[in-house]
Write a protein that holds these residues in place. Structure first.
Motif, mmCIF file in Angstrom:
data_model
loop_
_atom_site.group_PDB
_atom_site.id
_atom_site.type_symbol
_atom_site.label_atom_id
_atom_site.label_comp_id
_atom_site.label_asym_id
_atom_site.label_seq_id
_atom_site.Cartn_x
_atom_site.Cartn_y
_atom_site.Cartn_z
ATOM 1 N N SER A 32 0.831 -1.193 0.000
ATOM 2 C CA SER A 32 0.000 0.000 0.000
ATOM 3 C C SER A 32 0.865 1.243 0.000
ATOM 4 O O SER A 32 2.028 1.202 0.385
ATOM 5 N N ARG A 43 0.102 3.669 1.871
ATOM 6 C CA ARG A 43 -0.064 4.177 3.234
ATOM 7 C C ARG A 43 0.317 3.059 4.199
ATOM 8 O O ARG A 43 0.191 1.900 3.889
ATOM 9 N N PHE A 44 0.776 3.442 5.362
ATOM 10 C CA PHE A 44 1.095 2.434 6.360
ATOM 11 C C PHE A 44 0.520 2.834 7.700
ATOM 12 O O PHE A 44 0.272 3.994 7.974
ATOM 13 N N LEU A 45 0.312 1.836 8.526
ATOM 14 C CA LEU A 45 -0.143 2.026 9.895
ATOM 15 C C LEU A 45 0.735 1.136 10.759
ATOM 16 O O LEU A 45 0.740 -0.081 10.602
ATOM 17 N N SER A 46 1.511 1.742 11.660
ATOM 18 C CA SER A 46 2.416 0.962 12.496
ATOM 19 C C SER A 46 1.684 0.421 13.720
ATOM 20 O O SER A 46 0.545 0.797 14.004
ATOM 21 N N GLY A 71 0.234 2.875 16.126
ATOM 22 C CA GLY A 71 -0.825 3.754 15.648
ATOM 23 C C GLY A 71 -0.379 4.890 14.748
ATOM 24 O O GLY A 71 -1.211 5.646 14.268
ATOM 25 N N ASN A 72 0.925 5.027 14.494
ATOM 26 C CA ASN A 72 1.387 6.072 13.587
ATOM 27 C C ASN A 72 1.006 5.723 12.157
ATOM 28 O O ASN A 72 1.020 4.567 11.771
ATOM 29 N N GLN A 73 0.683 6.753 11.372
ATOM 30 C CA GLN A 73 0.310 6.559 9.986
ATOM 31 C C GLN A 73 1.206 7.386 9.102
ATOM 32 O O GLN A 73 1.757 8.394 9.528
ATOM 33 N N GLY A 74 1.323 6.961 7.844
ATOM 34 C CA GLY A 74 2.133 7.720 6.911
ATOM 35 C C GLY A 74 1.724 7.455 5.479
ATOM 36 O O GLY A 74 0.983 6.529 5.196
ATOM 37 N N ALA A 75 2.217 8.296 4.586
ATOM 38 C CA ALA A 75 1.888 8.171 3.174
ATOM 39 C C ALA A 75 3.069 7.643 2.376
ATOM 40 O O ALA A 75 3.074 7.704 1.166
#
Length: 114
Positions: free
Chosen positions: A35, A37-40, A43-47
């Protein structure tokens, strides 16, 4: 009797068990969907594309006679995460299948002449 469209959740397959239709886990089927986008876990998210090497499937016990490990090499292509290659390790061989459909076995190319 009333018929309704139905299906099984992702990763399961519709089958019959004792004459009754049920959804069961489908063993041996792996899916990797890279993807952008990621979700660690925290709870951190990124593009950012989630590039890197991922273990798709593996037998945990290295001493098992049928031990294998399937790795996916996820790379970025025009701002999209794509599976650039799959690497299959086993006791018998090491096989790489690249996105361009070229195959390598034991580090040697196994594709026809161009």
């Amino acid at each position: 009797m009333e018929c309704k469209p139905t299906g099984c959740p992702f990763g399961q397959v519709c089958t019959t068990e004792d004459g009754v239709r049920v959804c069961k886990e489908e063993p041996g089927r792996c899916t990797l969907v890279p993807s952008s986008r990621f979700l660690s876990f925290d709870g951190n998210q990124g593009a950012t594309a989630a590039v890197g090497i991922y273990v798709v499937a593996s037998l945990c016990h290295h001493g098992h006679p049928h031990w294998f490990r399937l790795l996916a090499d996820v790379a970025e292509d025009e701002d999209r995460a794509v599976v650039a290659a799959l690497h299959l390790y086993s006791r018998a061989a090491f096989v790489t299948v690249r996105r361009d459909k070229k195959v390598w076995v034991g580090g040697l190319p196994c594709f026809g002449r161009s």
